[in-house]
Design an enzyme around this catalytic site. Structure first.
Site, PDB file in Angstrom:
ATOM      1  NE  ARG A   1      -1.971  -1.709   3.577  1.00 23.12           N
ATOM      2  CZ  ARG A   1      -2.398  -1.936   4.816  1.00 23.12           C
ATOM      3  NH1 ARG A   1      -3.613  -1.544   5.173  1.00 23.12           N
ATOM      4  NH2 ARG A   1      -1.627  -2.522   5.700  1.00 23.12           N
TER       5      ARG A   1
ATOM      6  CE  LYS B   1       0.791  -2.354   9.558  1.00 19.38           C
ATOM      7  NZ  LYS B   1      -0.429  -2.632  10.365  1.00 19.38           N
TER       8      LYS B   1
ATOM      9  CE1 TYR C   1      -5.478   2.103  10.362  1.00 17.35           C
ATOM     10  CE2 TYR C   1      -4.291   1.731   8.313  1.00 17.35           C
ATOM     11  CZ  TYR C   1      -5.483   1.922   8.985  1.00 17.35           C
ATOM     12  OH  TYR C   1      -6.674   1.948   8.301  1.00 17.35           O
TER      13      TYR C   1
ATOM     14  CG  HIS D   1      -1.729  -1.156  15.218  1.00 14.98           C
ATOM     15  ND1 HIS D   1      -3.063  -1.301  15.541  1.00 14.98           N
ATOM     16  CD2 HIS D   1      -1.676  -1.041  13.864  1.00 14.98           C
ATOM     17  CE1 HIS D   1      -3.786  -1.294  14.430  1.00 14.98           C
ATOM     18  NE2 HIS D   1      -2.981  -1.118  13.406  1.00 14.98           N
TER      19      HIS D   1
ATOM     20  CD  GLU E   1      -3.646   2.632  15.635  1.00 15.17           C
ATOM     21  OE1 GLU E   1      -2.742   2.535  16.476  1.00 15.17           O
ATOM     22  OE2 GLU E   1      -3.461   3.073  14.468  1.00 15.17           O
TER      23      GLU E   1
ATOM     24  CG  ASP F   1      -2.127  -4.879  12.770  1.00 13.92           C
ATOM     25  OD1 ASP F   1      -0.929  -5.135  12.621  1.00 13.92           O
ATOM     26  OD2 ASP F   1      -2.892  -4.667  11.823  1.00 13.92           O
TER      27      ASP F   1
END
Length: 375
Positions: free
Chosen positions: A15, A75, A94, A96, A118, A270
């Site tokens: 991505r 990511k 993101y 996490h 998120e 994740d």
């Protein structure tokens, strides 16, 4: 503002954080965009497409991180990217952090301003930047589970739909949120026997209405989880607590209840996973076996369908990128409480309560972090 888009370096992550239409919208608003050469290749986007939209193409990640005021990623930064981050730099991705203390410490030490996709949360508790990827991951989980159930993958050799005269696979979905409902939709559409477990009875009512009785709904507790595991051919882990480490609903001891060759797809990996035996895997080596149960725990499932995922993600993130660029992060967050909930780290301090609790860090409320900040 200068917005930077580096190429993703997580294994088998195809991505990219921004598409050309997003670049054009930002450039037309007076901002500058720098995109690393080849960043869009995995999503079928050429450097020339970005250049036509007004982006400058940078030769490497160091150039992007070195110049950008706001770095937009998909990511979380990987260890090789940590040294490239600068104090006071905005990072939007993101993250996490709750299950990853090393990353959290790196971002705190680099004193970046880290906003996590998120944890941006609307008043109705929906998660606008997590939802599109949860939809993709939920639907993909059934594809992955179906492959893992094949004998060549170590599975039971069960076809999800069954055939006339042979019963279909029993699919158990732990969690009735976006991932779980999308997994159930695909599994039921393929003819599987589907059960969803959730602690929220009102959510189960909504799902019962949504599926018109085509799936079973069961209130989740230890007893009902154990009973479901004993029957399951395929278990989908779809549990989420915003920002926090996922609670472990399935212990290693519970694996003994499951059929040999049954499959677990833990989409919650994740955030640490809802299965005790979960550990992150990659698309190159996605599966492993514990006590006769096949585990599929790829931590970036939507990266395998990068074009669909990239465009779906940019549709959701671009309005927030524009707010950050147009107004600066402090003003944007004061005006948008949902965006403010996305702030996880700020200049060396943790600003998300769940992350701070899970990692044993001191917690600084977002409101205090923004006091007197004009940027």
């Amino acid at each position: 503002m200068l917005i930077g888009v580096p190429a993703e370096v997580k294994p088998h992550e195809y991505r990219v954080a921004l598409v050309p239409s997003g670049v054009r919208a930002l450039v037309e608003s007076g901002h500058r965009v720098i995109v690393q050469a080849g960043a869009g290749r995995g999503s079928g986007i050429d450097d020339a497409d970005y250049a036509r939209a007004g982006a400058r193409i940078a030769p490497d990640a160091a150039a992007v991180f070195g110049e950008a005021d706001l770095v937009v990623k998909v990511k979380e930064p990987q260890p090789e990217e940590w040294p490239l981050l600068r104090e006071g730099q905005l990072l939007f991705a993101y993250l996490h952090l709750a299950p990853d203390p090393r990353l959290a410490r790196a971002l705190l030490d680099r004193k970046v301003i880290g906003i996590a996709y998120e944890t941006i949360e609307l008043p109705d508790r929906s998660l606008p930047l997590l939802t599109p990827m949860s939809e993709v991951a939920g639907r993909m989980s059934i594809q992955a589970g179906a492959r893992a159930l094949e004998n060549v993958s170590g599975g039971r050799g069960v076809l999800l739909s069954g055939v006339p005269g042979v019963e279909p696979a029993k699919v158990v979905v732990l969690g009735g949120g976006v991932v779980g409902s999308n997994a159930a939709r695909v599994a039921a559409g393929m003819g599987a026997d589907v059960t969803i477990l959730d602690v929220n009875v009102q959510r189960l009512r909504d799902l019962d209405n949504l599926f018109g009785g085509r799936v079973r709904t069961v209130a989740s507790n230890r007893y009902s989880v154990e009973a479901a595991l004993a029957e399951a051919d395929l278990v989908i882990g779809a549990v989420l607590v915003v920002g926090a480490r996922t609670p472990r609903l399935v212990t290693r001891q519970m694996l003994r209840l499951m059929k040999r060759g049954a499959v677990i797809v833990d989409v919650a990996v994740d955030q640490g996973g809802c299965v005790e035996t979960t550990r992150p895997t990659t698309h190159a080596d996605p599966m492993y076996e514990v006590d006769g149960v096949v585990h599929y725990c790829v931590a970036n499932m939507p990266g395998a369908v990068a074009r669909t995922s990239t465009f779906a993600l940019t549709n959701a993130t671009l309005p927030y990128i524009r707010k950050l660029a147009d107004r600066g992060y402090a003003k944007a967050m004061r005006e948008d409480p949902a965006l403010a909930r996305g702030l996880n780290v700020w200049l060396g301090q943790c600003t998300h309560a769940a992350v701070a609790r899970d990692l044993g860090l001191d917690y600084l409320p977002v409101e205090r972090a923004l006091e007197g900040t004009e940027v």
